[in-house]
Design a protein around this motif. Structure first.
Motif, short mmCIF file in Angstrom:
data_model
loop_
_atom_site.label_atom_id
_atom_site.label_comp_id
_atom_site.label_asym_id
_atom_site.label_seq_id
_atom_site.Cartn_x
_atom_site.Cartn_y
_atom_site.Cartn_z
N UNK A 4 5.20 1.73 -5.09
CA UNK A 4 3.96 1.84 -5.88
C UNK A 4 4.03 1.10 -7.20
N UNK A 5 5.22 1.14 -7.87
CA UNK A 5 5.36 0.45 -9.15
C UNK A 5 5.25 -1.05 -8.97
N UNK A 6 5.93 -1.59 -7.96
CA UNK A 6 5.85 -3.03 -7.70
C UNK A 6 4.43 -3.44 -7.33
N UNK A 7 3.76 -2.58 -6.56
CA UNK A 7 2.39 -2.90 -6.16
C UNK A 7 1.47 -2.94 -7.38
N UNK A 8 1.68 -2.04 -8.33
CA UNK A 8 0.88 -2.03 -9.55
C UNK A 8 1.10 -3.31 -10.35
N UNK A 9 2.36 -3.76 -10.42
CA UNK A 9 2.67 -5.00 -11.14
C UNK A 9 1.98 -6.18 -10.45
N UNK A 10 2.01 -6.21 -9.12
CA UNK A 10 1.34 -7.28 -8.38
C UNK A 10 -0.16 -7.28 -8.69
N UNK A 11 -0.76 -6.10 -8.71
CA UNK A 11 -2.20 -6.01 -8.98
C UNK A 11 -2.52 -6.50 -10.39
N UNK A 12 -1.69 -6.17 -11.34
CA UNK A 12 -1.90 -6.61 -12.71
C UNK A 12 -1.82 -8.14 -12.80
N UNK A 13 -0.86 -8.72 -12.09
CA UNK A 13 -0.72 -10.18 -12.11
C UNK A 13 -1.90 -10.87 -11.44
N UNK A 14 -2.34 -10.32 -10.32
CA UNK A 14 -3.48 -10.90 -9.62
C UNK A 14 -4.75 -10.73 -10.47
N UNK A 15 -4.88 -9.59 -11.15
CA UNK A 15 -6.03 -9.37 -12.03
C UNK A 15 -6.07 -10.41 -13.14
N UNK A 16 -4.91 -10.82 -13.62
CA UNK A 16 -4.82 -11.86 -14.64
C UNK A 16 -5.39 -13.18 -14.09
N UNK A 17 -5.08 -13.48 -12.84
CA UNK A 17 -5.58 -14.70 -12.21
C UNK A 17 -7.10 -14.62 -12.04
N UNK A 18 -7.60 -13.47 -11.57
CA UNK A 18 -9.04 -13.32 -11.36
C UNK A 18 -9.79 -13.49 -12.68
N UNK A 188 -16.16 7.57 -2.99
CA UNK A 188 -16.49 8.16 -1.70
C UNK A 188 -16.60 9.67 -1.86
N UNK A 189 -17.55 10.26 -1.15
CA UNK A 189 -17.63 11.71 -1.04
C UNK A 189 -16.83 12.12 0.19
N UNK A 190 -15.96 13.11 0.03
CA UNK A 190 -15.07 13.54 1.11
C UNK A 190 -15.44 14.92 1.61
N UNK A 191 -15.08 15.19 2.85
CA UNK A 191 -15.30 16.52 3.41
C UNK A 191 -14.23 17.50 2.94
N UNK A 192 -13.10 16.99 2.43
CA UNK A 192 -12.05 17.84 1.86
C UNK A 192 -11.23 17.00 0.89
N UNK A 193 -10.65 17.66 -0.10
CA UNK A 193 -9.85 16.95 -1.10
C UNK A 193 -8.56 16.44 -0.47
N UNK A 194 -8.13 15.26 -0.91
CA UNK A 194 -6.88 14.68 -0.45
C UNK A 194 -6.12 14.15 -1.65
N UNK A 195 -4.86 13.85 -1.45
CA UNK A 195 -4.04 13.28 -2.50
C UNK A 195 -3.23 12.12 -1.93
N UNK A 196 -3.91 11.02 -1.55
CA UNK A 196 -3.19 9.89 -0.95
C UNK A 196 -2.26 9.22 -1.96
N UNK A 197 -1.29 8.50 -1.44
CA UNK A 197 -0.30 7.84 -2.30
C UNK A 197 -0.88 6.57 -2.90
N UNK A 198 -1.81 6.74 -3.81
CA UNK A 198 -2.45 5.62 -4.50
C UNK A 198 -2.57 6.02 -5.96
N UNK A 199 -1.72 5.48 -6.83
CA UNK A 199 -1.69 5.93 -8.23
C UNK A 199 -3.02 5.78 -8.97
#
Length: 277
Positions: A4-18, A188-199
């Motif tokens: 998750x940490x590496x993925x966040x860094x990747x997203x930050x770098x790609x956001x810089x490009x966008x 999104x509206x959900x039928x039940x609360x969830x806690x997916x692995x997405x920071x």
């Protein structure tokens, strides 16, 4: 697999490009320069960018240019040929083809629809005043320019939520033309609360209240202009004023299996009595 940490860094770098692409939409960008800016190897840059953004760099550039074209067409002071030149197309024909794929209608149809809604009294958006209960939405806060909001929606829909989703939505806080005070959520509206692995995933609470509802028939590129028209033309004579809750978009069908002109979106403007009940 990326942590998750590496993925966040990747997203930050790609956001810089966008952000750079948005700031320089008409520049011909070299792969080596973009890769260096994001601190990625040029040999793997395209693959990494596509995995994070959900599309190629060239697709992002095309989306940014065509989003700029919609703003120019909304202004109404440019001909279609002038708009094509302004956003980097060599001919009106190539621009028309690209715009049709992006917006689901030709530039002339897009401009004509805006003209009808903006100036034809008989084309005033049909609005229904409704009451909505409080609602809890799971959401991703959009980071970056308005033209890349589809990236955030795509990212949300890639999460393992679909079996629990009762409605796909968007929530807009503030005015897109006032960036410091503007926030947008793919939700999104959900039928039940969830806690997916997405920071970055969070819950937002939408208070109960009164809304002006208009069902938009057509491409999502018409959402901004239609909301503006409701604010400018319907609201002043309605006896209501805008409330502080977010403007909501409720997507009633999907562009994955629906033609652009057949898309349906409930636009929900939060309102309260202008006379303070």
């Amino acid at each position: 697999m990326k942590t998750p940490r590496a993925e966040q860094i990747y997203r930050q770098r790609v956001a810089r490009i966008v952000a750079f692409l948005v700031a320089h939409p008409l520049v011909e960008h070299r792969l080596e320069d973009l890769a260096a800016m994001a601190h990625f190897s040029p040999y793997h840059f395209h693959r990494i960018y596509r995995s994070v953004a959900g599309e190629t760099v060239s697709a992002t550039v095309r989306r940014i240019r065509l989003a700029l074209a919609t703003r120019l067409l909304e202004q109404g002071s440019h001909s279609i040929t002038q708009v094509a030149m302004e956003v980097g197309y060599e001919s009106p024909q190539s621009f028309t083809r690209a715009f049709g794929q992006f917006a689901g209608q030709s530039p002339s149809d897009f401009q004509a629809q805006l003209h009808r809604v903006g100036y034809d009294a008989d084309a005033m958006p049909q609005v229904e005043v409704i009451e909505r209960a409080a609602q809890r939405l799971v959401a991703l806060c959009h980071q970056g320019p308005v033209s890349t909001i589809p990236h955030t929606h795509r990212r949300l829909r890639q999460l393992p939520l679909a079996p629990m989703v009762s409605a796909w939505m968007g929530a807009c806080y503030g005015d897109p033309d006032e960036p410091p005070d503007f926030r947008y959520y793919a939700a999104a509206a959900l039928t039940s609360d969830v806690n997916p692995a997405e920071p970055a995933l969070e819950y937002i609470e939408i208070p109960a209240g009164r809304y002006a509802r208009h069902c938009l028939h057509g491409p999502y590129t018409n959402i901004s202009a239609t909301v503006s028209t409701i604010f400018k033309r319907w609201l002043p004579a309605s006896g209501y004023e805008a409330d502080d809750r977010p403007v909501l978009e409720h997507y009633l069908n999907s562009p994955h299996d629906t033609a652009g002109d057949a898309l349906r979106t409930d636009l929900l403007i939060p309102i309260r009595s202008a006379y303070r009940e």
